[in-house]
Scaffold this active site. Structure first.
Site, short mmCIF file in Angstrom:
data_model
loop_
_atom_site.label_atom_id
_atom_site.label_comp_id
_atom_site.label_asym_id
_atom_site.label_seq_id
_atom_site.Cartn_x
_atom_site.Cartn_y
_atom_site.Cartn_z
N ASP A 427 0.93 -1.27 0.22
CA ASP A 427 -0.34 0.13 0.12
C ASP A 427 0.80 1.14 0.00
O ASP A 427 2.06 1.29 0.75
CB ASP A 427 -0.66 -0.15 1.12
CG ASP A 427 -1.78 1.13 1.44
OD1 ASP A 427 -2.44 1.89 0.63
OD2 ASP A 427 -1.63 2.03 2.72
N LYS A 598 -8.16 17.81 -13.00
CA LYS A 598 -6.78 18.30 -12.56
C LYS A 598 -7.21 19.21 -11.96
O LYS A 598 -5.18 19.88 -12.02
CB LYS A 598 -6.09 17.40 -13.23
CG LYS A 598 -6.17 16.71 -13.87
CD LYS A 598 -4.34 16.04 -14.67
CE LYS A 598 -4.45 14.18 -14.42
NZ LYS A 598 -5.73 13.71 -15.59
N LYS A 617 -5.72 26.65 -9.51
CA LYS A 617 -4.20 25.76 -8.99
C LYS A 617 -4.83 24.16 -9.22
O LYS A 617 -6.28 24.49 -9.37
CB LYS A 617 -3.67 26.01 -7.68
CG LYS A 617 -4.54 25.14 -6.94
CD LYS A 617 -3.88 25.01 -4.82
CE LYS A 617 -5.08 23.78 -4.59
NZ LYS A 617 -5.44 24.87 -2.94
N THR A 726 -2.57 1.25 -4.67
CA THR A 726 -3.11 2.29 -4.08
C THR A 726 -4.76 3.31 -4.56
O THR A 726 -4.78 3.01 -5.65
CB THR A 726 -1.81 3.25 -3.64
OG1 THR A 726 -2.52 4.57 -2.96
CG2 THR A 726 -1.75 4.00 -4.81
N GLY A 727 -5.36 3.84 -3.23
CA GLY A 727 -5.84 3.79 -3.33
C GLY A 727 -6.21 5.97 -3.99
O GLY A 727 -6.99 6.05 -4.66
N ASP A 728 -5.02 6.04 -3.88
CA ASP A 728 -4.57 7.33 -4.34
C ASP A 728 -4.69 7.96 -5.52
O ASP A 728 -4.79 7.14 -6.56
CB ASP A 728 -3.32 7.77 -3.43
CG ASP A 728 -3.33 9.22 -2.78
OD1 ASP A 728 -3.97 9.73 -3.10
OD2 ASP A 728 -2.92 9.15 -2.29
N ASP A 835 -1.44 -0.95 6.30
CA ASP A 835 -1.82 -0.62 7.39
C ASP A 835 -2.96 -0.12 7.42
O ASP A 835 -3.92 0.48 9.10
CB ASP A 835 -0.70 0.73 7.90
CG ASP A 835 -1.34 1.57 6.99
OD1 ASP A 835 -0.82 2.36 7.44
OD2 ASP A 835 -1.86 1.52 5.74
N ASP A 839 -6.35 -2.69 3.10
CA ASP A 839 -6.13 -3.65 2.83
C ASP A 839 -5.90 -4.97 2.96
O ASP A 839 -5.47 -5.60 3.04
CB ASP A 839 -4.10 -3.18 3.15
CG ASP A 839 -4.35 -2.05 3.12
OD1 ASP A 839 -3.98 -1.17 1.40
OD2 ASP A 839 -3.32 -0.32 3.73
#
Length: 1097
Positions: A427, A598, A617, A726-728, A835, A839
């Site tokens: 992760d 984005k 931004k 990752t979920g990012d 963690d 996961d």
């Protein structure tokens, strides 16, 4: 290989592979674009490596088909018993659980594997599933038949009972622990709102339709939740209340209205929700649509809110995304199981040979079975006991290792897996990174500021606001920049550095979605506290909540240089200048960040001057075309990305009142349109996003966990392939992959197109990727799903060749799916480390799961097989403990088998000399004593052996690569041990018979003593270091022989044992049986030493 294709509309799921269009079978992956001009629906399945339909005959049945058939029968029965209820959409009445039409699951958590009735059958099934234990059960049962009885019953039943008792106790302890953890979770108290007021209910008693109050500080009409246990993101997400209920005067009025929620059926997707809120008693009826923004999922952290329960228990998103824990079996156990089958075959063949040499006379069938029982020691029952005790010892050593404090072994059955890993799936958030953002750099085009020069920015800000306040009070509130007039359409005037810094800092302080939250001081009643907090914007109790930790880092930084965000609600925000003056701004519009655009924008009007400014931004790719032409942005973004910083480009545009009014009208119209609403809104916003003034470029660092870079390098050198799931967001994941050196500096990165939606696009992307060599892959969850639907085999084959793979925007289920894919396609051992609660599925699906106790709670570490406190500990866990556990268990397993084979060889020689009689050589207790007391401790000293010092194993991680090939325990090494056993057994028995004196009892005494000594010398030959432990074992042995003299008087002639002839005969036999092996070992060490011995010398 399971088929992941979608079934045809209107057809059943189970279709045969033969009825596909034949032209697809031959369609190659390398193909031009023309092949995709047909309609999408033509392609039902993928051209994958064809599933070989094996002919299922008798051979298939004997080689394991029986297992498959039994398994499918059991699955079928289980399916009938636990038939899943079909999930449906539902209508939920507010505060009226009794109005629900159907029964919904209880809201309890249950992680136990067994209940009180299934415990004993379940554990016995898990044990007798192994050929080894089943075999002993059959042999032990055969002793109840008088004609087959060979020795005493206890010689067969005692070891078996011991093995089962040990296993049951271990399972029971684990089960009780799971029960206690569940009970603790289920008895947490929540406040439930009823007509009579608030009452406390247990978590397990919450029902669909209840109104639950989740408390922590109050925010009006909106709240933040943290979803780290679902998708691994620790940022706060803004959630909005239902507008209709917000207009009610008091909480109790929720019961006076008649309203219900219509919600979709429970499903896996954590990023979407569709529902409607209807209030019936209003005139006209009020309908509001509900989306993901109006929901709070289970397992998330929340500020105060009153919500109606829609899903409970098994139907919540967090449980639907969690897979059930399975019993994990190590690869070593499976290999030993295969070897025991080979030994059984040898045993049967040997028995048939014996009966054949007898000439099949008399009741030969009974004799055959007696021989099978006689030779049953070929497969030693002590194998399981020894290995289980060894595993417990390894677990104890791991937990006692001072170099990795706080490590917990939760599954004691698979420590050897740590030494065989090929894929490590990790992760990102909280595992590789600390999820703490720190502002590192501000770049203004001509000048760049780093952490060491932030004080200069601070002095510029203090100066610019000091000038503003020292001017007459009429213009004192003009917190706008002094140079505002110069930057309209007139000729460009070069601004001073000071005013540019001021502009940039102010833009960063305004353009965000952050809310300052004030903790209340003392326990007075709620209203006065919040009122006080509004007046005194004191710095010491302010915390920031936002949907992204990057934004919080930026706002914290503006606070550190003197411009502080002190208050924010839905329509306005206030900044405090260094001199303590408050600047107010009205929020006119806000355009939130989306993964497509984005970027995020905000239009504010300054209260004092009435100036309207549009700030924006976003990522450099999105902003490059929006800002005015410049020559430095692209280069500087590249530089910052190489340092592993997350970059954001900040720009602004001043709007006149007319411009804004025109925009607002068009924007509101677009928002009301029914068709293509998103496209129309985006088009209107884009009309503003032109020729914006570039203010600055910011660099924020997501701090890595301690020693992540050296640890990843160590693992890479050990031949372990690392995948980051990752979920990012894609940009963030790529950034961390670079900064953690998961992808090395000089490596190319292939970013798979994020919105791959159909088969054609997936095909082209895979072709583009295939042409690249030695480059890392970055792919998003959606694209991955499309690729796996059509090109599962090809995709996995390509991805496995990559040095590193990064999958972003992965749901918990997808993480587990990737683990299973690797297991199916590569047959290599996988390890998952994470963690957070998101996961857990991945950790449970992997062959070996490691959990880190982190900020995201203990959910992962409790579900894992091994729990560590920091990512860097994984290096020592694998290189040192993984290596030792595997090497020791392999040696131990083979040695225990050797112990059984040698005595069976002696039995065979004995029987063939005495006219093939099926009579045992050693009676009852000698046999049990041989397998346990006499050779137990010396053989067990193999558990403390090590071939390489820990420092050496960490210094040369390349040694780990050898382990993954599984050469320590293979058919080759096994055959060598078989030959040794046959040679030694033959020498010992013939030697004893040749030196035979007056009575038969002397043969038993000589051969048995020589046998025990040979075993001890063989341990000394096998062992590599721990001579101390070995000598201690010999001391034990002495003691046992002392006991043996007394208790075995019945079997051994004591006066004969102590004579000289006995001693020299035993020594001679032992020497002949062991000396050649010592010579061979010495020569092998000299002429082809193993890699580790070269290093240690």
């Amino acid at each position: 290989m399971t088929s992941n294709t979608q079934p045809r509309p209107g057809s059943n799921c189970g279709y045969s592979l033969e009825d596909e269009p034949s032209n697809l079978d031959e369609m190659p992956l390398m193909m031009s674009e023309e092949g995709f001009e047909n309609d999408e629906s033509d392609y039902q399945t993928l051209p994958r490596a064809r599933v070989n339909q094996r002919q299922r005959g008798l051979g298939w049945f004997l080689l394991g088909g029986w297992k498959v058939l039994c398994g499918s029968c059991c699955d079928c029965l289980a399916h009938i018993c636990r038939r899943k209820k079909e999930l449906k959409a539902r209508t939920v009445w507010l505060g009226c659980p009794e109005k629900c039409e159907e029964k919904y699951p209880k809201n309890g958590i249950k992680n136990q594997k067994y209940n009180i009735f299934t415990f004993v059958p379940g554990v016995l099934y898990q044990q007798f599933k192994f050929f080894l234990n089943l075999y002993f059960l059959v042999v032990a049962c055969s002793q109840f038949v008088p004609s087959l009885k060979i020795g005493y019953l206890y010689t067969y039943w005692a070891p078996l009972a011991f093995v089962l008792a040990v296993t049951m106790v271990r399972e029971a302890v684990d089960e009780v622990r799971r029960y206690q953890r569940d009970k603790e979770m289920n008895s947490q108290l929540y406040s439930k709102l009823t007509v009579r007021g608030k009452i406390q209910v247990k978590s397990s008693d919450i029902q669909v339709g209840d109104l639950i109050i989740v408390e922590k500080g109050s925010v009006l009409g909106a709240c933040f939740i943290r979803t780290d246990q679902l998708d691994g993101e620790t940022d706060w997400k803004l959630k909005v209340a239902v507008g209709c209920t917000q207009r009610l005067p008091a909480v109790g009025d929720l019961f006076s209205i008649s309203a219900y929620v219509y919600a979709q059926k429970p499903q896996l997707d954590i990023h979407s929700f569709e529902g409607n809120f209807t209030r019936e008693d209003a005139d006209p009826q009020i309908h509001e649509s509900l989306s993901i923004e109006n929901t709070l999922w289970a397992s998330t952290v929340v500020a105060q809110v009153i919500g109606v329960v829609i899903y409970t228990g098994k139907e919540t998103r967090s449980v639907l995304n969690t897979s059930y824990a399975k019993n994990k079996v190590g690869l070593l156990d499976l290999e030993l199981n295969r070897l025991t089958k080979a030994l059984f075959l040898a045993q049967v063949v040997l028995s048939i040979v014996m009966v054949a040499l007898q000439g099949f006379v008399g009741p030969w069938f009974r004799n055959l079975f007696r021989f099978v029982v006689l030779f049953s020691y070929i497969i030693p029952i002590s194998l399981r006991v020894n290995l289980d005790m060894g595993k417990s010892a390894y677990g104890w050593m791991i937990m006692k290792d001072e170099n990795i404090p706080g490590t917990v072994v939760r599954t004691s059955t698979i420590p050897e897996e740590l030494g065989r890993l090929v894929y490590l799936l990790t992760d990102k958030t909280g595992t590789l990174t600390q999820n703490e953002m720190i502002f590192k750099r501000l770049h203004l085009g001509t000048v760049s500021y780093g952490t060491d020069t932030m004080d200069e920015i601070q002095s510029h800000i203090f100066q610019s606001y000091a000038q503003v306040t020292s001017q007459p009070s009429s213009s004192s509130t003009s917190g706008a920049t002094p140079s505002r007039k110069t930057q309209t359409s007139g000729p460009k005037v070069r601004k001073s550095v000071s005013s540019r810094i001021h502009e940039a800092v102010k833009a960063i302080a305004l353009c965000h979605n952050v809310t300052p939250v004030y903790e209340s001081h003392t326990g007075v009643n709620g209203e006065t506290e919040s009122a006080e907090a509004d007046q005194d914007f004191s710095d010491d109790n302010r915390t920031y909540q936002a949907s992204s930790p990057d934004e919080v880092a930026l706002v914290r930084w503006t606070e550190s240089v003197g411009l502080t965000l002190v208050n924010r609600d839905l329509t306005s925000l206030q900044l405090k200048t260094p001199s303590g003056q408050i600047l107010s701004f009205y929020i006119l519009q806000i355009f939130p960040f989306t993964s497509e655009s984005k970027r995020m924008g905000i239009i504010v009007r300054e209260e004092s001057t009435g100036d309207i400014t549009f700030y924006m931004k976003g990522a450099d790719v999105a902003m490059a075309s929006i800002v005015q032409y410049n020559d430095w942005l692209e280069e500087e973004c590249g530089n910052m990305a190489r340092e592993g910083l997350r970059t954001l480009v900040v720009a602004k545009k001043s709007l006149s009142e007319e411009q804004y009014q025109d925009f607002e009208n068009r924007y509101n119209q677009a928002k009301l349109s029914i068709h293509d609403r998103t496209l129309k809104v985006a088009a209107v916003v884009e009309s503003l996003e032109r020729e914006m003034e570039l203010l600055c470029l910011t660099g924020v660092e997501d701090q890595l966990q301690a020693d992540v870079r050296p640890t990843l390098e160590l693992l890479r050198n050990a031949g372990i392939k690392i995948w980051m799931l990752t979920g990012d967001k894609l940009e963030t994941a790529t950034c961390i992959a670079k900064s953690s050196h998961l992808v090395s500096r000089n490596q190319d990165i292939h970013v798979f197109r994020p919105q791959v939606s159909n088969r054609g696009e997936a095909h082209l992307e895979l072709n583009a990727f295939r042409r690249k060599h030695d480059c890392a892959l970055v792919i998003s969850g959606d694209s991955l799903e499309v690729c796996l639907r059509y090109y599962e085999h090809e995709f996995v084959e390509l991805a496995c060749q990559c040095p590193a793979v990064v999958c972003c925007r992965c749901s918990p289920t997808q993480k587990a799916q990737i683990v299973k894919l690797l297991q199916q396609h590569t047959a290599n051992r996988t390890c998952a480390i994470g963690d957070g609660g998101n996961d857990v599925s991945m950790i449970q699906a992997a062959h070996c799961g490691i959990g880190i106790e982190g900020k995201e709670g203990k959910q992962a570490s409790l579900a894992a097989d091994f729990s560590i406190t920091q990512f860097k500990h994984i290096g020592r866990l694998l290189m040192v403990h993984g290596r030792n556990s595997y090497k020791r268990s392999a040696a131990l397993g083979q040695f225990v088998m050797h112990r059984g084979m040698i005595i069976s060889t002696m039995q065979a020689v004995f029987s063939s000399v005495f006219f093939f009689a099926s009579v045992p050589l050693y009676q009852g207790f000698l046999m049990v004593g041989y397998a346990t007391i006499y050779t137990m401790f010396p053989v067990f000293s193999l558990v403390l052996d090590q071939d390489v010092k820990p420092e050496m194993a960490l210094l040369y991680p390349e040694l780990y690569k050898d382990l993954t090939k599984g050469r320590s325990l293979s058919f080759k090494t096994f055959l060598i041990w078989v030959l040794i056993s046959v040679y030694q057994g033959g020498i010992l028995m013939y030697g004893a018979l040749v030196l035979f004196e007056s009575e038969f009892v002397h043969v038993v005494a000589i051969s048995f003593t020589a046998l025990v000594l040979t075993e001890l010398l063989m341990v000394a030959l096998t062992i590599r270091t721990c001579l101390g432990c070995y000598l201690a074992s010999l001391a034990f042995l002495n003691e046992y022989f002392g006991i043996g003299r007394v208790s075995f008087g019945a079997f051994l002639d004591l006066s004969f044992i102590t004579t000289w002839p006995f001693l020299w005969k035993v020594s001679a036999i032992t020497l002949v049986s062991c000396l050649p092996l010592y010579i061979i070992k010495y020569l092998k060490r000299k002429f082809s030493p193993p890699s580790y011995s070269k290093l240690s010398s």
